[in-house]
Design a protein around this motif. Structure first.
Motif, PDB file in Angstrom:
ATOM      1  N   ALA A 150       0.829  -1.208   0.000  1.00 37.27           N
ATOM      2  CA  ALA A 150       0.000   0.000   0.000  1.00 37.27           C
ATOM      3  C   ALA A 150       0.865   1.260   0.000  1.00 37.27           C
ATOM      4  O   ALA A 150       0.480   2.291  -0.561  1.00 37.27           O
ATOM      5  CB  ALA A 150      -0.936   0.000   1.205  1.00 37.27           C
ATOM      6  N   ALA A 151       2.051   1.171   0.598  1.00 38.40           N
ATOM      7  CA  ALA A 151       2.982   2.304   0.624  1.00 38.40           C
ATOM      8  C   ALA A 151       3.813   2.394  -0.654  1.00 38.40           C
ATOM      9  O   ALA A 151       4.652   3.292  -0.787  1.00 38.40           O
ATOM     10  CB  ALA A 151       3.903   2.191   1.843  1.00 38.40           C
ATOM     11  N   GLY A 152       3.610   1.452  -1.567  1.00 38.53           N
ATOM     12  CA  GLY A 152       4.319   1.483  -2.842  1.00 38.53           C
ATOM     13  C   GLY A 152       5.736   0.937  -2.787  1.00 38.53           C
ATOM     14  O   GLY A 152       6.529   1.180  -3.696  1.00 38.53           O
ATOM     15  N   MET A 153       6.074   0.179  -1.732  1.00 39.62           N
ATOM     16  CA  MET A 153       7.440  -0.333  -1.587  1.00 39.62           C
ATOM     17  C   MET A 153       7.598  -1.773  -2.062  1.00 39.62           C
ATOM     18  O   MET A 153       8.715  -2.210  -2.322  1.00 39.62           O
ATOM     19  CB  MET A 153       7.887  -0.198  -0.143  1.00 39.62           C
ATOM     20  N   LEU A 154       6.486  -2.504  -2.143  1.00 43.38           N
ATOM     21  CA  LEU A 154       6.510  -3.897  -2.592  1.00 43.38           C
ATOM     22  C   LEU A 154       5.436  -4.088  -3.639  1.00 43.38           C
ATOM     23  O   LEU A 154       4.447  -3.356  -3.679  1.00 43.38           O
ATOM     24  CB  LEU A 154       6.202  -4.859  -1.437  1.00 43.38           C
ATOM     25  N   GLU A 155       5.638  -5.142  -4.447  1.00 43.60           N
ATOM     26  CA  GLU A 155       4.574  -5.557  -5.341  1.00 43.60           C
ATOM     27  C   GLU A 155       4.520  -7.069  -5.382  1.00 43.60           C
ATOM     28  O   GLU A 155       5.497  -7.752  -5.055  1.00 43.60           O
ATOM     29  CB  GLU A 155       4.727  -4.948  -6.734  1.00 43.60           C
ATOM     30  N   ARG A 156       3.364  -7.550  -5.748  1.00 46.41           N
ATOM     31  CA  ARG A 156       3.136  -8.990  -5.861  1.00 46.41           C
ATOM     32  C   ARG A 156       2.966  -9.323  -7.337  1.00 46.41           C
ATOM     33  O   ARG A 156       2.328  -8.577  -8.071  1.00 46.41           O
ATOM     34  CB  ARG A 156       1.865  -9.372  -5.121  1.00 46.41           C
ATOM     35  N   ALA A 157       3.514 -10.480  -7.729  1.00 46.05           N
ATOM     36  CA  ALA A 157       3.362 -10.919  -9.122  1.00 46.05           C
ATOM     37  C   ALA A 157       3.369 -12.443  -9.150  1.00 46.05           C
ATOM     38  O   ALA A 157       4.042 -13.080  -8.334  1.00 46.05           O
ATOM     39  CB  ALA A 157       4.508 -10.372  -9.975  1.00 46.05           C
ATOM     40  N   PRO A 158       2.636 -13.035 -10.097  1.00 51.36           N
ATOM     41  CA  PRO A 158       2.674 -14.499 -10.222  1.00 51.36           C
ATOM     42  C   PRO A 158       4.090 -14.969 -10.559  1.00 51.36           C
ATOM     43  O   PRO A 158       4.817 -14.311 -11.306  1.00 51.36           O
ATOM     44  CB  PRO A 158       1.722 -14.793 -11.381  1.00 51.36           C
ATOM     45  N   SER A 159       4.468 -16.092  -9.998  1.00 52.56           N
ATOM     46  CA  SER A 159       5.769 -16.686 -10.286  1.00 52.56           C
ATOM     47  C   SER A 159       5.813 -17.138 -11.738  1.00 52.56           C
ATOM     48  O   SER A 159       4.840 -17.721 -12.232  1.00 52.56           O
ATOM     49  CB  SER A 159       6.007 -17.885  -9.364  1.00 52.56           C
ATOM     50  N   PRO A 160       6.927 -16.922 -12.424  1.00 54.30           N
ATOM     51  CA  PRO A 160       7.027 -17.384 -13.815  1.00 54.30           C
ATOM     52  C   PRO A 160       7.087 -18.916 -13.926  1.00 54.30           C
ATOM     53  O   PRO A 160       6.788 -19.463 -14.977  1.00 54.30           O
ATOM     54  CB  PRO A 160       8.315 -16.742 -14.323  1.00 54.30           C
ATOM     55  N   VAL A 161       7.425 -19.606 -12.842  1.00 52.73           N
ATOM     56  CA  VAL A 161       7.527 -21.070 -12.899  1.00 52.73           C
ATOM     57  C   VAL A 161       6.311 -21.776 -12.309  1.00 52.73           C
ATOM     58  O   VAL A 161       6.089 -22.952 -12.571  1.00 52.73           O
ATOM     59  CB  VAL A 161       8.813 -21.589 -12.209  1.00 52.73           C
ATOM     60  N   ASN A 162       5.516 -21.071 -11.502  1.00 51.44           N
ATOM     61  CA  ASN A 162       4.347 -21.673 -10.879  1.00 51.44           C
ATOM     62  C   ASN A 162       3.281 -20.590 -10.734  1.00 51.44           C
ATOM     63  O   ASN A 162       3.368 -19.761  -9.825  1.00 51.44           O
ATOM     64  CB  ASN A 162       4.721 -22.273  -9.515  1.00 51.44           C
TER      65      ASN A 162
END
Length: 178
Positions: A98-110
């Protein structure tokens, strides 16, 4: 005639006990010294963090540092590195995202696995806080007797290895100033 091989004599129980007690006393001295140094380093860390990001807690900053030093990872692995349960790690991730310091993304392998990564803002926060800490620690080290510095380096590197902590990024030796 061959001489019988000398036999090793066990020290009397009293001597063994006093040697064990002396060893424990030295170990206790080391623990006390590390605890004292830890208090100093926590203080340095808190001040460096306050200088760059007032709203970030030390545990949240630790999460950023883990991701910066070890790369993207899933929430379970991140929780293991921070020694917290996944739900606690997820709440921290939610706040930092929410503070813009991290992001989530699907793993390219799973595709079922979500990886947590630093954003540019998160990486910049780690860099600025680390530079601030480095400057203050350099000031403290400069106040130490020069003859004690190399022993400190060896001891702290061994301590970090024993705790499975990767060494912090280093500047070239010519930049250290000692």
């Amino acid at each position: 005639m061959a001489k019988p091989a000398p036999t090793q004599v066990e020290p009397p129980a009293a001597d063994k006990t006093s040697a064990d007690a002396a060893h424990e006393e030295v170990a206790d001295d080391v623990v006390t010294a590390v605890l004292t140094a830890s208090r100093l380093l926590m203080s340095v860390s808190a001040r460096s963090l306050a200088a760059v990001e007032e709203t970030l807690t030390l545990p949240q900053f630790r999460m950023l540092v883990v991701l910066d030093s070890r790369g993207a990872m899933n929430i379970s692995r991140l929780g293991e590195h921070l020694d917290v349960i996944p739900s606690t790690a997820m709440r921290m991730v939610d706040r930092l995202a929410a503070a813009g310091m991290l992001e989530r993304a699907p793993s390219p392998v799973n595709r079922r696995e979500i990886l947590i990564t630093l954003t540019g803002k998160g990486r910049g926060t780690v860099r600025r806080a680390t530079e601030s800490r480095r400057a203050e620690i350099a000031r403290i080290v400069a106040a130490m007797p020069p003859s004690r510095r190399s022993g400190l380096v060896k001891a702290l590197e061994a301590f970090a290895r024993a705790g499975d902590e990767p060494l912090a990024g280093r500047k070239p030796a010519t930049d250290v100033g000692w």
